[in-house]
Write an enzyme that holds these catalytic residues in place. Structure first.
Site, short mmCIF file in Angstrom:
data_model
loop_
_atom_site.label_atom_id
_atom_site.label_comp_id
_atom_site.label_asym_id
_atom_site.label_seq_id
_atom_site.Cartn_x
_atom_site.Cartn_y
_atom_site.Cartn_z
N ARG A 558 6.95 -3.96 -5.94
CA ARG A 558 7.01 -2.95 -6.30
C ARG A 558 7.56 -2.78 -7.41
O ARG A 558 8.12 -3.49 -8.15
CB ARG A 558 7.73 -2.16 -5.27
CG ARG A 558 7.96 -2.13 -3.91
CD ARG A 558 6.49 -2.03 -3.12
NE ARG A 558 6.53 -0.47 -3.17
CZ ARG A 558 5.94 0.40 -2.09
NH1 ARG A 558 5.41 0.22 -1.97
NH2 ARG A 558 5.24 2.02 -2.75
N VAL A 559 6.51 -1.01 -8.52
CA VAL A 559 7.12 -0.74 -9.15
C VAL A 559 7.62 0.62 -9.04
O VAL A 559 7.76 0.99 -10.25
CB VAL A 559 5.81 -0.64 -10.10
CG1 VAL A 559 5.15 -1.87 -10.01
CG2 VAL A 559 4.56 0.61 -9.20
N ASP A 560 7.61 0.97 -7.99
CA ASP A 560 8.66 1.95 -8.06
C ASP A 560 10.38 2.01 -7.12
O ASP A 560 10.78 1.07 -7.72
CB ASP A 560 7.39 3.15 -7.12
CG ASP A 560 7.66 2.49 -5.78
OD1 ASP A 560 8.09 1.52 -5.17
OD2 ASP A 560 6.93 3.15 -4.83
N ASP A 561 10.96 2.48 -6.94
CA ASP A 561 12.21 2.89 -6.48
C ASP A 561 12.37 2.60 -4.90
O ASP A 561 13.12 3.05 -4.34
CB ASP A 561 13.25 3.96 -6.22
CG ASP A 561 12.74 4.24 -8.24
OD1 ASP A 561 13.68 2.96 -9.24
OD2 ASP A 561 12.69 5.39 -9.05
#
Ligand code: 6R9
Length: 690
Positions: A558-561
C-alpha cells in the site's frame, strides 16, 4: 500498453520474428539466469490446463481488451438470465473530468446469482454432488451438503426472511463464524434480492454497531458462540452490545436470528432478549424447502462489504449482481484451472471479500465442491491444514502468505507427515508473498508439482485482477505475473502519467471490468474522491507496483495510510481514533512495520495526557481499547511512548520519520530541520525500547 508488452514477449519465434528472451524460455530453452528465478509449469499440467500457453493467454487477452462487450457477453451467456441485457453490454465513465463516475455491466438483464449457483447446477444434473464439506474446530466434527440439500436450506431461510418482511433491496447483517449457515445466509439474501452485509466475526461490538448504523438492517443473523482453537468467543454477546449501541443512536433492529452452535455453547446458557431474539433451529426448519426466486437487474446491489480506508470511517463497498457473477465465476475457473473433479479449499473467512468471491460465489457458480473450516489452522497442531487436505482430497488450496509463513516456522515435518498428493494448484492472496515463503509453499507443501496462483485484487475489484493462470506462464516467485482477461492495469508516476517498460509507480486501472464495485454505500462522492481523483482517468488501487523487463508485475504494498496485517486491511486512522478515545491518551500516530509472520505489524506512538505516567498497565489498557473498538486482529504490536510527536510547523505529523524510528532505521531519518521541534526525535529514539 500491456498488450503491446506481452505481445512482444510472447510472439512465437517465426522465421521473421525476433526471438526475445522470453520466447526462448517459453520454448523451454534454458536461458534463465539465477536472478530471474523462473519456475516452469510441468508439461503434463500445461497440456490439461484451460489456458495452456502464453499464446493462448494472449489470444484471449487480446480479444478481452479489444472487444470487451463480445468477450464478456459470450461468457455471460453461459449463465441463466431471465431476461437478456440491453443493447449496450457495458457503460463506463472512469474519468472524473468527464462527469460522474459510473460503471454498468449487463444492465437491463434480469438474473439471480443464487439461482445460478444452485438451481442451475442442479438442473444440469449435479444435485447430488457435494457443494460444501464443513470441517469443525474439533477434528472429527464434520458434515456436508449436496447441491440439493444446500438449495433446500437456502430456501427455508429465504422464506423466513420474506416472512419477517425482508424485501428486495433491504440490508441484512450477517455476523457468523465459518459455519455452513454463513454461505447459506448469503445465498438466502441473494435469492430474495436482499443486500447482505457480512461483518467478520472478529470485529468488536463497536465496529459491528458502526456498520449496523450505516446500513440499517431489519435483521442481524448470528450464532451464540464459536470455538476457535481452544478459545471460546461469545458472538451473541457482542451482537447484543452492538444492537444496544445502535438502538441508543436511534437505529433499531427488529430481529436477531441466532443459530445455536451446539458444539460451542448450549442454548440455555445464552442471554436472550424476548421479542427480538429468535433461535434459528426453532423456526427455519418449519419453512418450505422451495422458494421462488426474486429476479433482479444485473445492476441491482448484491452486497455491501465494509473495508478500511485512510480515514477513520469504514467504507461500504457496494457490488452489484450481474457483472460480479460473471467475473467471480470466470476468474475462479481460469486462475485455479478449475475442473469439475476438483475439491477446493479456501482458508479465508466469509467476512472478507475473499470469502465472498472465492468461498461462496465463484466456486458455487462453477458447481464446485468447497471445503469450509470453522477452526484455527494451528489447532490442534500445525499439521491441521494438511490433515484436512488429505481428509477431503483437496486439489486446490487457496490461502494467505501470513499462514504460509507461520506454518513454515513450525517446521517441514508437520507437512511431510501428510500425503497431500491430491493437491494440484495452490493460491495466495492478501499481501505480497515473499519469495522465500513462495518457495516453501511450492517445494514443501506442493512438492514442486503445483503452480501457485498469486492473485492480486481487492475488496473493491470483486475478483482477481493480476494473477498467474496456472499452466500458461513460467512463474517468478513473488510476482503476481500478468493481468486477468479484460483488465488493463497501468503504472503511473506521481503526476499520473503512464510509464512503460521496466518501471515502478502507482498501480491504476484504465477501463472497467465486470466485477468492479459501483459505489461506496451512501457516499458516491467519497467513492470518486478516494479512487478516481488522485489520477484522473484511472481507478487508483492504493498499491505500488513495479514491472520487470519481462513484463511481470510485482506488487509492492500500500502507498496510502492502510496497513496490511496478516492480509487484513487496517486504516492507521482507525487505530489512532481508538487510541485517543482512551481517557489518558492525548494523541496517537500509527505506522506499519515489517513483521515476520503478519507481513506488517502495527506500531503506535502515543502521547499521554499531561501528568499521566507511562506504565505497563497503561500500555495494556491502550492495546485493550483497540481490541474493543476494532477487534483483536487490529491490536498494536508495539506501543511507543511519545512525550512529543514530530510535527511540521503547520502541525502535520511526519509519518516518514515515525516509520524510520519504528523500523529502527535511525541513520535514514532524513531531514528533520523542518520540524517544529526537532528535539522530539531524539526523545523518541531514547524511549524506543522502554
Ligand atoms: C483480496 C484482498 C486488498 C489489498 C491490496 C493489496 C493487498 C491482496 C495481494 C496483495 C500483493 C497479492 N493484496 N492480494 N498484495 N499481492 N496477491 O486481500 O482484498 O482485503 O481489500 O485487500 O491487499 O495491498 O490493495 P482486501
Amino acid at each position: 500498453n500491456h498488450l503491446r508488452h506481452v505481445e512482444s514477449m510472447a510472439k512465437l519465434p517465426s522465421g521473421a520474428g525476433k526471438i526475445t528472451r522470453l520466447n526462448a524460455l517459453i520454448l523451454g530453452e534454458a536461458l534463465a539466469s539465477e536472478e530471474d528465478d523462473l519456475v516452469f509449469p510441468s508439461e503434463i499440467f500445461s497440456r490439461q490446463a484451460h489456458v495452456s500457453s502464453p499464446q493462448k493467454y494472449l489470444e484471449m487477452y487480446r480479444r478481452s481488451v479489444q472487444d470487451p462487450a463480445g468477450f464478456w457477453s459470450d461468457i455471460a451467456s453461459e449463465f441463466y438470465w431471465r431476461e437478456k441485457w440491453g443493447q449496450q453490454v457495458y457503460f463506463e465513465n472512469l474519468d472524473i473530468r468527464k462527469g460522474k463516475i459510473q460503471i454498468e455491466w449487463f444492465k437491463g438483464g434480469m438474473t439471480n446469482i443464487c439461482y445460478n449457483c444452485l438451481d442451475r447446477n442442479i438442473e444440469s444434473g449435479n444435485g447430488d454432488k457435494i457443494a460444501i464439506y464443513w470441517e469443525g474446530n474439533e477434528p472429527g466434527l464434520d458434515s456436508s451438503l449436496t447441491y440439493n440439500q444446500l438449495l433446500a436450506r437456502v430456501c427455508q431461510l429465504a422464506n423466513y426472511l420474506k416472512d419477517i418482511g425482508v424485501r428486495k433491496g433491504d440490508a441484512v447483517v450477517i455476523y457468523l463464524p465459518m459455519l455452513m449457515e454463513l454461505p447459506i445466509a448469503m445465498l438466502a439474501c441473494a435469492r430474495i434480492g436482499a443486500v447482505h452485509s457480512v461483518v467478520f466475526a472478529g470485529f468488536s461490538a463497536e465496529s459491528l454497531a458502526q456498520r449496523i448504523m450505516d446500513c440499517r438492517p431489519k435483521v442481524v443473523i448470528t450464532c451464540n458462540a464459536v470455538m476457535r482453537g481452544s478459545k471460546i468467543i461469545y458472538l451473541k454477546e457482542i451482537v447484543d452490545r452492538a444492537l444496544m449501541e445502535s438502538a441508543h443512536n436511534g437505529i433499531n433492529t427488529d430481529v436477531c436470528l441466532t443459530y445455536e452452535n451446539k458444539s460451542a455453547m448450549k442454548k440455555e446458557m445464552t442471554k436472550w432478549i424476548k421479542g427480538r431474539d429468535i433461535w434459528w433451529q426453532d423456526v427455519i426448519p418449519k419453512y418450505p424447502v422451495t422458494c421462488d426466486v426474486e429476479w433482479v437487474d444485473a445492476e441491482d446491489p448484491l452486497f455491501l462489504l465494509y473495508t478500511s480506508g485512510s480515514t477513520g470511517k469504514p467504507k461500504g463497498v457496494l457490488h452489484t449482481t450481474g457483472g460480479y457473477m460473471v467475473y467471480t465465476a470466470t476468474t475462479f475457473k481460469y486462475a485455479f484451472d478449475y475442473k469439475p473433479t476438483d475439491i477446493y479449499w479456501c482458508t479465508a473467512d466469509c467476512g472478507w471479500i475473499t470469502g465472498h468471491s472465492y468461498v461462496t460465489y465463484g466456486p458455487l457458480l462453477n458447481g464446485a465442491t468447497v471445503v469450509i473450516f470453522e477452526g484455527a489452522p494451528s489447532y490442534p497442531d500445525a499439521g491441521r491444514c494438511w490433515d484436512i487436505v488429505d481428509k477431503f482430497k483437496v486439489s486446490i488450496f487457496y490461502t494467505a502468505p501470513t499462514l504460509v509463513r507461520s506454518l513454515m516456522r513450525e517446521g517441514d515435518e508437520h507437512v511431510s507427515r501428510y500425503s497431500r498428493k491430491s493437491l494440484r494448484v495452490l493460491g495466495s492472496v492478501g499481501e505480497p508473498i515473499n519469495p522465500s515463503a513462495w518457495r516453501w509453499f511450492f517445494n514443501v507443501v506442493g512438492d514442486a508439482r503445483c503452480p501457485i496462483s498469486d492473485t492480486w485484487w481487492q475488496t473493491e475489484t470483486g475478483g482477481f485482477m493480476i494473477t498467474p493462470l496456472p499452466g500458461a506462464w513460467p512463474q517468478k516467485p513473488g510476482s503476481a505475473t500478468f493481468p486477468f482477461f479484460g483488465v488493463q492495469p497501468v503504472i503511473v508516476d506521481e503526476k499520473g502519467v503512464e510509464i512503460e517498460g521496466e518501471c515502478s509507480g502507482y498501480l491504476c486501472v484504465k477501463s472497467s471490468w465486470p466485477g468492479a464495485f459501483r459505489t461506496l454505500y451512501g457516499d458516491h462522492e467519497r467513492y470518486e474522491a478516494t479512487y478516481f481523483s488522485a489520477f484522473p482517468g484511472y481507478y487508483f488501487s492504493g498499491d505500488g507496483c513495479s514491472r520487470d523487463k519481462d513484463g511481470y508485475c510485482w506488487l509492492t504494498g500500500r502507498v496510502d495510510d492502510v496497513i496490511n496485517v496478516s492480509g487484513h486491511r487496517i486504516g492507521t486512522a482507525e487505530v489512532e481514533s481508538a487510541l485517543v478515545s482512551h481517557p489518558q491518551c492525548a494523541e496517537a500516530a500509527v505506522v506499519g512495520v515489517e513483521h515476520e509472520v503478519k507481513g506488517q505489524g502495527i506500531y503506535a506512538f502515543v502521547s499521554l495526557v499531561e501528568g499521566v505516567p507511562y506504565s505497563d498497565d497503561l500500555r495494556k489498557s491502550l492495546v485493550m481499547v483497540v481490541r474493543n473498538q476494532i477487534g483483536a486482529f487490529a491490536a498494536p504490536d508495539k506501543i511507543h511512548w511519545a512525550p512529543g510527536l514530530p510535527k511540521t510547523r503547520s502541525g502535520k505529523i511526519m509519518r516518514r520519520i515515525l516509520r524510520k524510528i519504528a523500523s529502527r532505521q535511525l541513520d535514514e531519518l532524513g531531514d528533520t530541520s523542518t520540524l517544529a521541534d526537532p528535539t522530539v526525535v531524539d526523545q523518541l529514539i531514547a524511549l524506543a525500547d522502554c
